[in-house]
Design an enzyme around this catalytic site. Structure first.
Site, short mmCIF file in Angstrom:
data_model
loop_
_atom_site.label_atom_id
_atom_site.label_comp_id
_atom_site.label_asym_id
_atom_site.label_seq_id
_atom_site.Cartn_x
_atom_site.Cartn_y
_atom_site.Cartn_z
N CYS A 196 -8.56 -6.03 3.06
CA CYS A 196 -8.46 -4.84 3.02
C CYS A 196 -9.82 -4.13 3.01
CB CYS A 196 -8.13 -3.87 2.12
SG CYS A 196 -6.47 -4.44 2.30
N SER A 240 0.53 -1.65 -0.05
CA SER A 240 0.10 0.34 -0.58
C SER A 240 0.96 1.33 -0.04
CB SER A 240 -1.22 0.27 1.19
OG SER A 240 -1.93 -1.26 1.22
N SER A 268 4.34 -6.62 -1.89
CA SER A 268 4.81 -6.97 -0.47
C SER A 268 5.02 -8.13 -0.60
CB SER A 268 3.00 -6.70 -0.37
OG SER A 268 3.04 -6.68 1.45
N HIS A 298 4.17 -10.08 2.95
CA HIS A 298 3.60 -11.42 3.80
C HIS A 298 2.58 -12.16 2.08
CE1 HIS A 298 -0.23 -9.14 4.30
NE2 HIS A 298 0.60 -8.56 3.19
#
Length: 394
Positions: free
Chosen positions: A326, A73, A200, A202
């Site tokens: 999200c 993000s 990202s 993860h």
């Protein structure tokens, strides 16, 4: 009930043991600040360099083009906000799509309030961007095209190379949110004409709280965090050394295992989709049947409320989702499913399951048995389903 079958790998993945093992020394032994000149700091700096090189190699990029962030993000925010600021003398027009992650969509809304003009491209029923519409949307004021590599909800993979070529022909920067794609599909930034790319850790069995933004050398983009010389003066703050080490190991691990791992995932994915479509009535597959992430299954069941389905699956020890992690707290139907043309009542009955290399055929068979039982029970309680059956029996 304790979760025994995890089918939400698009939300996050289990950190691989070899990743954890690589990170641990940088918490308690090699804990020096990488900006320090003594040996303990030098070891941390060397670890960051190695992690940067491991990630760059996966992308076919130069190590100095990798800038670490706190996640995908942040990388998305940086790409859009800093480009808008750096290129506002050239223009203020950004092109994106209606099915982007909210890290892109909400950033675009923020920029619109500051003078940006945003074009949100439509997608077809499979979630694919129309390249002709993209071409027509370009104006002399266009400074950036941002299209996600693969959708986080329905798994559709976009024609990234073609989009990159269009951007290059018009001398427009091209950014892609590759949070779901990095480590899952081959990516070479030069071959695909990508100028910026977000990722990202993860999502690929790496740690949470670490991501990166690839910025092609020569791209004029402003610093995102001020206050220090870290990340070549573009993102201040002491680096997350353990996270970077873990991300580097996770990236190499994902690249090395990609061919074998994704082959297995595709076989299981298609097996599971086939059983769902053949054995449960009034269901549809969301996303492109072929051009989709290897591990993504997204289906909509008519006459069923998705939240009830998720809760009942959880009671059976199965973890899945209705869409983006999200937006899990929202009662609104997925903006992605609405964009591909689903009516609200069908979009509300959607289920996203994302598998991993640890998922087995037995896991999926058990899951399907539970889904069939739950769907049957929920439909028996649905007035809409009752009316539907009555009309079709008349």
């Amino acid at each position: 009930m304790k979760t025994s079958i995890y089918l939400d790998n698009a939300a996050t993945t289990k950190t691989a043991q070899e990743v954890v093992d690589a990170m641990l020394p940088y918490f308690t032994e090699n804990y020096g600040n990488p900006s320090s000149i003594y040996d303990l700091g030098t070891k941390s700096k060397e670890a960051i360099t190695k992690g940067r090189e491991q990630i760059a190699e996966v992308l076919g990029a130069k190590s100095e083009e990798i800038y670490f962030t706190a996640g995908g993000s942040e990388a998305d925010n940086w790409a859009l906000k800093a480009t808008f600021e750096a290129y506002k003398n050239k223009g203020n027009h950004i092109i994106t799509t209606k099915i982007e992650h909210h890290a892109i969509l909400h950033t675009c809304e923020y920029l619109e309030k500051r003078g940006a003009k945003i074009t949100y491209l439509d997608v077809d029923e499979n979630g694919v961007v129309d390249l002709d519409q993209l071409q027509k949307a370009i104006t002399p004021e266009t400074i950036l095209i941002s299209v996600m590599f693969a959708n986080n909800e329905i798994g559709t993979i976009q024609p990234i190379k073609e989009i990159g070529m269009i951007a290059k022909e018009h001398n427009i920067l091209f950014h892609t949110d590759a949070v779901q794609a990095f480590g899952q599909v081959p990516i070479n930034v030069d071959e695909l004409n990508i100028d910026m790319l977000s990722s990202s850790g993860h999502k690929i069995n790496g740690p949470k709280g670490i991501g990166f933004l690839y910025i092609r050398k020569g791209v004029k983009i402003r610093s995102f965090v001020h206050g220090g010389a870290q990340e070549r003066k573009r993102r201040a703050g002491t680096e997350n050394v353990p996270g970077i080490v873990g991300y580097g190991v996770a990236a190499k691990r994902a690249a090395d295992s990609m061919e074998e791992r994704t082959k297995k995932e595709i076989e299981l994915r298609d097996y599971f989709i086939g059983r769902i479509l053949n054995e449960i009535p009034y269901v549809r597959l969301n996303g492109d049947p072929k051009r989709r992430l290897p591990n993504n299954i997204n289906v909509s069941f008519q006459f069923v409320e998705g939240e009830s389905l998720l809760i009942m699956l959880d009671m059976k020890g199965i973890a899945a989702s209705s869409g983006s992690a999200c937006t899990s707290g929202s009662l609104d139907p997925s903006h992605v499913l609405l964009a591909i043309g689903l009516p609200h009542e069908i979009a509300h009955g959607s289920l996203r399951m994302t598998i991993s290399d640890e998922t087995t055929k037995e896991d999926l068979d058990y899951t399907l048995d539970q889904i069939k039982e739950i769907i049957s029970r929920l439909r028996q309680m649905s007035p809409l389903y009752e009316d539907f059956v009555r009309k079709h029996q008349a």
